[in-house]
Motif scaffolding. Structure first.
Motif, PDB file in Angstrom:
ATOM      1  N   ALA A   1     -15.248  -8.905   4.893  1.00 19.67           N
ATOM      2  CA  ALA A   1     -15.130  -8.276   3.579  1.00 19.67           C
ATOM      3  C   ALA A   1     -13.858  -7.443   3.480  1.00 19.67           C
ATOM      4  O   ALA A   1     -13.159  -7.462   2.454  1.00 19.67           O
ATOM      5  CB  ALA A   1     -16.360  -7.420   3.291  1.00 19.67           C
ATOM      6  N   LEU A   2     -13.534  -6.706   4.539  1.00 21.13           N
ATOM      7  CA  LEU A   2     -12.310  -5.903   4.510  1.00 21.13           C
ATOM      8  C   LEU A   2     -11.074  -6.794   4.439  1.00 21.13           C
ATOM      9  O   LEU A   2     -10.102  -6.459   3.757  1.00 21.13           O
ATOM     10  CB  LEU A   2     -12.241  -4.996   5.734  1.00 21.13           C
ATOM     11  N   ASN A   3     -11.087  -7.931   5.146  1.00 20.20           N
ATOM     12  CA  ASN A   3      -9.953  -8.854   5.079  1.00 20.20           C
ATOM     13  C   ASN A   3      -9.687  -9.292   3.642  1.00 20.20           C
ATOM     14  O   ASN A   3      -8.549  -9.311   3.182  1.00 20.20           O
ATOM     15  CB  ASN A   3     -10.220 -10.087   5.938  1.00 20.20           C
ATOM     16  N   TYR A   4     -10.767  -9.648   2.924  1.00 19.71           N
ATOM     17  CA  TYR A   4     -10.606 -10.133   1.560  1.00 19.71           C
ATOM     18  C   TYR A   4     -10.170  -9.010   0.606  1.00 19.71           C
ATOM     19  O   TYR A   4      -9.463  -9.259  -0.370  1.00 19.71           O
ATOM     20  CB  TYR A   4     -11.910 -10.753   1.061  1.00 19.71           C
ATOM     21  N   ALA A   5     -10.604  -7.786   0.902  1.00 22.88           N
ATOM     22  CA  ALA A   5     -10.251  -6.648   0.040  1.00 22.88           C
ATOM     23  C   ALA A   5      -9.015  -5.902   0.536  1.00 22.88           C
ATOM     24  O   ALA A   5      -8.640  -4.881  -0.053  1.00 22.88           O
ATOM     25  CB  ALA A   5     -11.436  -5.677  -0.039  1.00 22.88           C
ATOM     26  N   LEU A   6      -8.376  -6.402   1.598  1.00 24.01           N
ATOM     27  CA  LEU A   6      -7.297  -5.657   2.244  1.00 24.01           C
ATOM     28  C   LEU A   6      -6.141  -5.300   1.306  1.00 24.01           C
ATOM     29  O   LEU A   6      -5.607  -4.185   1.396  1.00 24.01           O
ATOM     30  CB  LEU A   6      -6.781  -6.437   3.460  1.00 24.01           C
ATOM     31  N   PRO A   7      -5.692  -6.185   0.409  1.00 15.86           N
ATOM     32  CA  PRO A   7      -4.599  -5.763  -0.487  1.00 15.86           C
ATOM     33  C   PRO A   7      -4.933  -4.511  -1.297  1.00 15.86           C
ATOM     34  O   PRO A   7      -4.068  -3.660  -1.514  1.00 15.86           O
ATOM     35  CB  PRO A   7      -4.412  -6.985  -1.400  1.00 15.86           C
ATOM     36  N   PHE A   8      -6.196  -4.379  -1.725  1.00 14.43           N
ATOM     37  CA  PHE A   8      -6.606  -3.209  -2.487  1.00 14.43           C
ATOM     38  C   PHE A   8      -6.645  -1.967  -1.592  1.00 14.43           C
ATOM     39  O   PHE A   8      -6.280  -0.868  -2.011  1.00 14.43           O
ATOM     40  CB  PHE A   8      -7.983  -3.443  -3.111  1.00 14.43           C
ATOM     41  N   VAL A   9      -7.115  -2.144  -0.352  1.00 15.59           N
ATOM     42  CA  VAL A   9      -7.193  -1.030   0.598  1.00 15.59           C
ATOM     43  C   VAL A   9      -5.790  -0.526   0.948  1.00 15.59           C
ATOM     44  O   VAL A   9      -5.529   0.686   0.966  1.00 15.59           O
ATOM     45  CB  VAL A   9      -7.945  -1.463   1.875  1.00 15.59           C
ATOM     46  N   VAL A  10      -4.899  -1.462   1.232  1.00 19.31           N
ATOM     47  CA  VAL A  10      -3.522  -1.099   1.600  1.00 19.31           C
ATOM     48  C   VAL A  10      -2.861  -0.304   0.483  1.00 19.31           C
ATOM     49  O   VAL A  10      -2.209   0.721   0.732  1.00 19.31           O
ATOM     50  CB  VAL A  10      -2.709  -2.372   1.924  1.00 19.31           C
TER      51      VAL A  10
END
Length: 410
Positions: A37-46
């Protein structure tokens, strides 16, 4: 009211075998959903936490590190205590908490801590689940059941549904709520395990601890499976790491074309991950692993050839499922038929953990360094070589017909 009798107890129940398969398959599917899940949402997290590339990479790889260590340590604890069901419930609740807390993290350090905790909780789940499934499976269905457990739920949920679902939630609600929503089904899974999975038989605790996995590290099959797992995990993770960027920067694919290529590989992996273990029930583990690993080399080696088009890359990607089908065989099925039941979870945890550490954590970094020197095609050549080496190792495996298969006690 009928009583479900365990295969490890007074008899075998096909109904309970199917119930256990459904519960464990769904559980591992959600384990991988939460992992990715974090991989898929990573652009938003970054963007939100203002992370650099190194920090983003650490958030992904840190989970693999704690996953690798805990898989063996807690898998061994499950064998020694015989309390596999209780540990599954506890670990499910811990990774659910870590997922919920990840959505509340306000800094890189806090999010890193939750990723490490999630990996530590998730790492033992597959070896424990596979040990339970091996014990409850009829011999003619063991390969099929263990292949379904490892690939069906994770393929459908984590690789097909999750990319769309997590990104959609992140766009609509924000990445924090997306991670928290991804974690919530863990509470339902814990309840399913409590309600539908039988308590471990009392004699399991009495037998546990008599055969720790390290006692069987001298077994040829265990050694070969450990090495082959490293190579096949490297084969998979190198492609997952470098192929998306390669398709866009070197081949000129659009984001949509790149996503479609990955989806085709995911579907191939789902089919191969079920079909090859099932075929191994009929044709033998060794023969299927050799064939699958040789075919697995085709996809990355073709990607490294000049002049690739969308069509040629898609055709070679459809063969990727052969390698996905090898993974449950070398990670779980052959080890479960080599080590005795009291050491099965620890043996699989050792093999999976070392494969995750060397093939999933170290190999992508090392291959990336080589690619910086030799060019962008180098990772795919190395992935192909890894698969061929895995096929070579499988040649020396002793099949289930020539080693003791640990049948459920009568």
């Amino acid at each position: 009211m009928s009583t479900l009798t365990p295969a490890t107890g007074q008899g075998h129940s096909t109904r309970y075998e199917n119930i256990l398969l459904a519960v464990l398959c769904t559980s591992f599917g959600m384990v991988f959903w939460n992992r990715l899940a974090l991989n898929y949402a990573l652009p938003f997290v970054v963007a939100d936490l203002r992370l650099n590339n190194a920090e983003a990479g650490l958030l992904v790889s840190a989970l693999a590190l704690s996953w690798a260590i805990s898989g063996y340590v807690i898998g061994g604890l499950a064998d020694r205590t015989g309390r596999r069901r209780a540990l599954l419930v506890g670990l499910t609740l811990v990774f659910t908490f870590a997922g919920l807390a990840s959505g509340l993290a306000s800094s890189f350090g806090a999010l890193m801590g939750m990723r490490l905790l999630m990996g530590a909780a998730q790492g033992p789940i597959l070896p424990i689940a596979q040990a339970m499934m091996a014990s409850e499976s009829t011999p003619a269905r063991r390969g099929l059941n263990m292949g379904l457990l490892q690939n069906l739920g994770s393929g459908l949920l984590a690789y097909i549904v999750a990319p769309v679902g997590v990104v959609a939630m992140a766009v609509a609600w924000g990445w924090r709520n997306a991670l928290m929503a991804s974690a919530l089904p863990g509470l339902v899974l814990a309840a399913m395990i409590v309600l539908l999975v039988r308590r471990d038989p009392p004699q399991a605790a009495a037998r546990a601890g008599l055969a720790p996995a390290l006692r069987y590290i001298g077994e040829r099959n265990i050694q070969l499976c450990l090495a082959a797992t490293v190579l096949m995990v490297m084969w998979l993770m190198v492609q997952m790491t470098f192929l998306p960027g390669y398709m866009m920067s070197q081949l000129g694919f659009s984001p949509g074309e790149m996503a479609l290529q990955l989806s085709l590989r995911g579907m191939s992996g789902l089919i191969g991950g079920i079909a090859l273990p099932a075929l191994s029930d009929r044709f033998g583990r060794r023969r299927v692993i050799i064939t699958g690993a040789v075919l697995a080399a085709v996809s990355p080696l073709c990607a490294a050839l000049p002049g690739q088009t969308f069509t040629t890359l898609a055709l070679s990607g459809l063969i990727m499922g052969a390698g996905a089908g090898c993974l449950p065989l070398v990670m779980a099925i052959v080890p479960s038929e080599t080590a005795p039941p009291a050491a099965a979870a620890a043996a699989m945890g050792l093999i999976m953990g070392f494969g995750e550490l060397a093939g999933g954590f170290v190999a992508p970094v090392a291959v990336g360094l080589v690619a910086d020197r030799l060019g962008p095609q180098a990772p795919f050549v190395m992935a192909g070589i890894a698969a061929l080496l895995g096929a070579g190792l499988a040649y020396w495996l002793r099949d289930a017909t020539t080693v003791r298969i640990h049948q459920p006690a009568a």
